[in-house]
Scaffold this active site. Structure first.
Site, PDB file in Angstrom:
ATOM      1  N   ALA A 143      50.996  40.891 104.918  1.00 16.02           N
ATOM      2  CA  ALA A 143      51.251  41.482 106.089  1.00 16.02           C
ATOM      3  C   ALA A 143      52.688  41.961 106.637  1.00 16.02           C
ATOM      4  CB  ALA A 143      49.943  41.254 107.204  1.00 16.02           C
TER       5      ALA A 143
ATOM      6  N   GLY B  91      48.767  38.050 103.059  1.00 15.54           N
ATOM      7  CA  GLY B  91      47.783  39.265 102.737  1.00 15.54           C
ATOM      8  C   GLY B  91      47.914  39.970 101.433  1.00 15.54           C
TER       9      GLY B  91
ATOM     10  N   GLU C   1      45.543  37.929  99.513  1.00 17.37           N
ATOM     11  CA  GLU C   1      44.226  38.351 100.082  1.00 17.37           C
ATOM     12  C   GLU C   1      43.718  39.570  99.512  1.00 17.37           C
ATOM     13  OE1 GLU C   1      45.820  37.492 104.118  1.00 17.37           O
ATOM     14  OE2 GLU C   1      43.809  36.417 104.418  1.00 17.37           O
TER      15      GLU C   1
HETATM   16  C1  3H9 Z   1      50.094  38.002 106.679  1.00 16.55           C
HETATM   17  O1  3H9 Z   1      49.909  38.063 105.657  1.00 16.55           O
HETATM   18  C2  3H9 Z   1      48.778  37.853 107.588  1.00 16.55           C
HETATM   19  C3  3H9 Z   1      47.358  38.075 106.995  1.00 16.55           C
HETATM   20  O2  3H9 Z   1      46.878  36.940 106.323  1.00 16.55           O
HETATM   21  C4  3H9 Z   1      46.591  38.696 107.597  1.00 16.55           C
HETATM   22  C5  3H9 Z   1      46.714  40.219 108.288  1.00 16.55           C
HETATM   23  C6  3H9 Z   1      45.425  40.530 109.120  1.00 16.55           C
HETATM   24  N1  3H9 Z   1      56.715  41.415 106.758  1.00 16.55           N
HETATM   25  O3  3H9 Z   1      63.179  36.355 102.682  1.00 16.55           O
HETATM   26  P1  3H9 Z   1      63.987  37.306 102.267  1.00 16.55           P
HETATM   27  C7  3H9 Z   1      61.684  40.874 105.102  1.00 16.55           C
HETATM   28  S1  3H9 Z   1      51.227  37.037 107.601  1.00 16.55           S
HETATM   29  C8  3H9 Z   1      57.798  42.124 107.199  1.00 16.55           C
HETATM   30  O4  3H9 Z   1      65.357  37.587 102.367  1.00 16.55           O
HETATM   31  P2  3H9 Z   1      63.562  36.580  99.409  1.00 16.55           P
HETATM   32  C9  3H9 Z   1      62.732  39.769 105.650  1.00 16.55           C
HETATM   33  O5  3H9 Z   1      62.573  39.966 106.934  1.00 16.55           O
HETATM   34  C10 3H9 Z   1      52.339  37.259 105.915  1.00 16.55           C
HETATM   35  N2  3H9 Z   1      59.071  41.726 106.463  1.00 16.55           N
HETATM   36  O6  3H9 Z   1      63.695  37.714 100.463  1.00 16.55           O
HETATM   37  C11 3H9 Z   1      64.007  40.598 105.044  1.00 16.55           C
HETATM   38  O7  3H9 Z   1      64.253  41.723 105.941  1.00 16.55           O
HETATM   39  P3  3H9 Z   1      65.705  41.940 105.922  1.00 16.55           P
HETATM   40  C12 3H9 Z   1      52.566  36.371 105.208  1.00 16.55           C
HETATM   41  C13 3H9 Z   1      59.291  40.932 105.560  1.00 16.55           C
HETATM   42  O8  3H9 Z   1      63.468  37.385  98.176  1.00 16.55           O
HETATM   43  C14 3H9 Z   1      63.318  41.110 103.546  1.00 16.55           C
HETATM   44  O9  3H9 Z   1      62.054  41.104 103.692  1.00 16.55           O
HETATM   45  N3  3H9 Z   1      53.701  36.313 104.174  1.00 16.55           N
HETATM   46  C15 3H9 Z   1      57.993  39.945 105.212  1.00 16.55           C
HETATM   47  O10 3H9 Z   1      64.166  35.522  99.602  1.00 16.55           O
HETATM   48  C16 3H9 Z   1      63.847  40.033 102.643  1.00 16.55           C
HETATM   49  O11 3H9 Z   1      63.375  38.785 102.760  1.00 16.55           O
HETATM   50  C17 3H9 Z   1      54.673  35.500 104.586  1.00 16.55           C
HETATM   51  O12 3H9 Z   1      54.790  34.894 105.368  1.00 16.55           O
HETATM   52  C18 3H9 Z   1      56.879  40.459 105.571  1.00 16.55           C
HETATM   53  N4  3H9 Z   1      55.551  39.770 105.432  1.00 16.55           N
HETATM   54  O13 3H9 Z   1      61.926  36.228  99.710  1.00 16.55           O
HETATM   55  C19 3H9 Z   1      55.759  35.767 103.435  1.00 16.55           C
HETATM   56  N5  3H9 Z   1      58.483  39.444 104.141  1.00 16.55           N
HETATM   57  O14 3H9 Z   1      66.404  42.159 104.495  1.00 16.55           O
HETATM   58  C20 3H9 Z   1      57.084  35.812 104.211  1.00 16.55           C
HETATM   59  C21 3H9 Z   1      59.711  39.453 104.063  1.00 16.55           C
HETATM   60  O15 3H9 Z   1      65.889  43.102 106.952  1.00 16.55           O
HETATM   61  N6  3H9 Z   1      58.398  36.263 103.334  1.00 16.55           N
HETATM   62  N7  3H9 Z   1      60.268  40.386 104.995  1.00 16.55           N
HETATM   63  O16 3H9 Z   1      66.427  40.832 106.468  1.00 16.55           O
HETATM   64  C22 3H9 Z   1      58.770  35.440 102.361  1.00 16.55           C
HETATM   65  O17 3H9 Z   1      58.353  34.208 102.378  1.00 16.55           O
HETATM   66  C23 3H9 Z   1      60.013  35.952 101.740  1.00 16.55           C
HETATM   67  O18 3H9 Z   1      60.498  36.977 102.302  1.00 16.55           O
HETATM   68  C24 3H9 Z   1      59.659  36.188 100.348  1.00 16.55           C
HETATM   69  C25 3H9 Z   1      60.786  36.967  99.511  1.00 16.55           C
HETATM   70  C26 3H9 Z   1      59.170  34.962  99.400  1.00 16.55           C
HETATM   71  C27 3H9 Z   1      58.271  37.302 100.225  1.00 16.55           C
END
Ligand code: 3H9
Length: 694
Positions: A61, A102, A105
């Site tokens: 999400a 998400g 999911e």
């Molecule tokens: C969810 O899914 C809730 C659901 O269960 C239910 C809903 C109803 N959203 O980390 P990076 C941005 S909760 C928005 O440097 P990497 C991040 O801020 C979500 N932005 O890259 C950054 O922005 P910027 C559950 C996001 O390659 C850019 O992407 N998911 C999101 O080292 C690059 O990020 C998580 O908790 C997001 N979901 O790693 C996953 N994710 O360039 C959280 C990232 O402006 N994310 N951004 O600074 C991660 O763990 C890592 O970002 C990921 C990539 C592994 C995906």
């Protein structure tokens, strides 16, 4: 366009295309539903592949939408997943890399899933203080079993797709071309008659589900104190086990809505974005060219120098380690080896890797051996005269363009830079002890530090897995400048009526890893004493309690001398309250005429934390830190501030700056009130009803 739609010989491919990580924001969600409808309406289409462009299938999400109207605007993720599940034509999720939260999911709603080797699969919601809120708590146990699913949910840790091959999650995990494999798979299932399988229809098989759930609850409950989300994951899974998929799903939704509004979730999301924001420097564009760092040198093989060297070695960078005497060099190398041996013993490093790492170190006694280094980090004695000698010598031997970094924790980086003819190449790299463990790196930007030097150091920090925060030059930089005000308050409170154990307990209950007196005993009380002696000369007008000096005069330097604010027993790090010290404190109050009174735990917490906030505000006003979240990252990663409170600036926002201002004005009017000079920005923001973070 957040979603692409293409057709390939009877197969529709819906590709999430919402960089950087295909977050499932409103437009992406709408695009998926649109694509599904298009595919349903096209008689030529027999099957659908759902996949992602770029570096992720989907990172989940869109976190930036949380608590905004977009989060609940249709189509919600629930609606999207229902549409996927309900598609008359089979949907195959093709996961080439990250499928998290998400994103996973969504894939679980598909009829089939195939993944590439090396894809990272996770339900990391607990790390943001929430639980999987789009069916994850119900789908995943049905896909991979109760135990594995609960483990993934409560830890939030990613699992490699190949490890999940055969778990029931994937129909195939492929090593070759995933796109082709997905198309072939889709054609195969497209030719079969439905209905196509749904994960929701599977049963959760477990010999003793209730027993296992209770066991997990006990274990997680003890570990996740102050973090409500992991226990809620267990509750939601249990609801599904007991009452079936739909009731479980409804309960999961209820928990998600409640958790997303908690201060803990707010704090964790603040830290998530704060960490990423810290690497962005306002006037240093992200495309600033960086200098190549292939060889590092570290000057000083003491505890700090050795720890710093280990960071680079761990990242595979060769390090030349310089000392002035052979025995100091031998001692330093032996300590590094001992540290690695301890890691091997814990099973976290292979014995052969130990030798590989040691082989990356070139010990030397000669500055001439530093001439090939691209980065030289100095970790010598904290005295300007010593730094002067080192930097003058470095200026002679370092190659042009080499970055010259100082690990100073308090000295003026501009003065250090001025010892060289290349101040643009000089920067502060302030590591925290133990340097091979602590996440924080303060990058100190001198007035002449070149932008490409900063960009290089920030990039390198990522490589060595540090959270780097840029600080301007001032005494103590961000972290130590603030902690000084915190310690000042702690000492004043001893004079006014508290005792060390009460102060420590109150702030530890608030969530700090260690109170100021236990921390001081660990670091060595003589260190603070030396700093204060310097302060007395530099700022004779500044009011300090002399109570800590009294303690030091008796030789109680802390754990290393067996006694400090507390008593210690040999081989035991437990801090035992000291009758002698307590009497000394009471005696000091009498001597100075201070009226001892009962100080509440709430006052202790306010005075300590608001002292940090107030100084943090001044640091922002002066431009020493460029954003409030940088200050919070310093405190979360380097000073043991409780993560679930988000740092001293976010915490102040949570309390409300109006209340912070009132409290500070109140303390300023009481004993030792001269230590409180309210930061003007607190009053200004409070008046506008705003906080540091908006
Ligand atoms: C969810 O899914 C809730 C659901 O269960 C239910 C809903 C109803 N959203 O980390 P990076 C941005 S909760 C928005 O440097 P990497 C991040 O801020 C979500 N932005 O890259 C950054 O922005 P910027 C559950 C996001 O390659 C850019 O992407 N998911 C999101 O080292 C690059 O990020 C998580 O908790 C997001 N979901 O790693 C996953 N994710 O360039 C959280 C990232 O402006 N994310 N951004 O600074 C991660 O763990 C890592 O970002 C990921 C990539 C592994 C995906």
């Amino acid at each position: 366009m957040a979603v692409d739609y293409t057709t390939h010989d009877g197969v529709a491919v819906i590709t999430l295309n919402n960089p950087p990580v295909n977050g499932l924001g409103l437009s992406t969600r709408a695009g998926i539903v649109e694509g599904l409808e298009r595919a349903q309406n096209d008689p030529a289409i027999k099957a659908i592949v759902l996949t992602g462009a770029g570096k992720a299938f989907s990172g989940g999400a869109d976190i930036t939408e949380f608590n905004t109207p977009k989060a609940t605007q249709e189509p919600t993720l629930h609606t999207v997943i229902k549409a996927v599940e309900g598609s008359a034509k089979p949907v195959v999720a093709a996961i080439h890399s990250v499928a998290m939260g998400g994103g996973l999911e969504l894939a679980l709603g598909a009829h089939y899933r195939i993944a590439a080797h090396g894809a990272q699969i996770a339900l990391p919601e607990v790390k943001l203080g929430i639980l999987p809120g789009a069916g994850g708590t119900q789908h995943l146990p049905r896909a991979i079993g109760l135990e594995a699913a609960l483990n993934m949910m409560v830890s939030g840790a990613p699992v490699m797709s190949e490890k999940l091959a055969g778990s029931g999650l994937f129909d195939d995990v492929v090593e070759g071309n995933l796109a082709e494999a997905a198309l072939a798979f889709a054609r195969k299932v497209g030719a079969q008659t439905g209905p196509h399988p749904k994960v929701r229809d599977r049963k959760i098989e477990h010999a003793n589900a209730e027993g296992f759930i209770q066991f997990t609850r006990n274990t997680v409950g003890a570990m996740a104190k102050n973090f409500p989300a992991p226990l809620k994951c267990i509750d939601a899974v249990e609801a599904g086990v007991k009452n079936g998929f739909d009731k479980g799903l409804a309960f999961e939704r209820e928990c998600f809505v409640a958790l997303v509004q908690t201060p803990e979730s707010h704090a964790l999301r603040h830290a998530f974005f704060g960490e990423r924001a810290a690497s962005k420097i306002p006037d240093v564009p992200s495309d600033t060219p960086v200098r190549e760092i292939k060889q590092v040198a570290v000057i000083g093989a003491g505890t700090m120098g050795g720890g710093i060297a280990m960071n680079f070695i761990n990242a595979g960078l060769p390090v030349t380690l310089l000392e002035t005497k052979q025995e100091a060099l031998d001692r330093g190398l032996a300590t590094i080896r001992k540290n690695y041996e301890a890691t091997v013993k814990k099973g976290k490093l292979k014995p052969e890797a130990l030798e590989q790492r040691m082989a990356l170190i070139t010990p030397t006694l000669s500055y001439d051996d530093l001439k090939h280094a691209d980065l030289i980090v100095e970790a010598v004695f904290e005295e300007l005269g010593v730094k002067e000698q080192v930097f003058k010598r470095l200026d002679e031997v370092a190659k042009p363009g080499a970055i010259l970094a100082s690990n100073t924790s308090t000295l003026d980086v501009d003065k250090i830079a001025a010892f060289t003819k290349r101040p643009q190449d000089v920067v502060g790299m302030h590591f925290f002890s133990p340097a091979n463990v602590m996440k924080l790196l303060e990058v100190v930007r001198g007035k002449e530090t070149a932008k490409d030097v900063l960009a290089t150091v920030m990039q390198l920090a990522k490589k060595i897995k540090k959270t780097a925060v840029v600080s301007g030059v001032c005494d103590g930089f961000i972290g130590n400048r603030m902690i000084e005000q915190y310690i000042r308050q702690a000492l004043f409170m001893l004079e006014e009526g508290a005792l060390p154990a009460q102060v420590d307990k109150a702030i530890e209950k608030f969530g700090f890893a260690m109170g100021p007196f236990r921390m001081s005993d660990l670091a060595g009380n003589d260190i603070g004493w030396a700093i204060r002696k310097r302060r007395y000369l530099e700022h004779p007008d500044m009011h300090y309690s002399k109570i800590a000096d009294r303690l030091c005069e008796t030789g109680r330097f802390g754990q290393k001398t067996g006694s400090g604010w507390y008593d210690y027993k040999a081989g035991d790090r437990t801090a035992y309250p000291s009758k002698l010290v307590d009497e000394m404190i009471v005696g000091y109050s009498q001597e100075t005429g201070a009226q001892r009174r009962k100080i509440s735990d709430a006052e202790i917490v306010e005075r300590l934390v608001f002292a940090l906030t107030n100084e943090g505000a001044k640091i922002l006003e002066e431009g020493i830190a460029s954003k409030a979240s940088d200050i919070d990252m310093v405190y979360l990663t380097g000073y043991g501030f409780p993560l679930y409170r988000g740092g001293p600036m976010l915490y102040a926002d949570t309390v409300g700056l109006y209340n912070v201002e009132r409290a500070i004005r109140g303390y300023a009017a009481r004993a030792n009130g001269d230590a409180w000079q309210l930061a003007p920005s607190i009053a200004a923001l409070a008046e506008k009803g705003r906080g540091f973070n908006g």
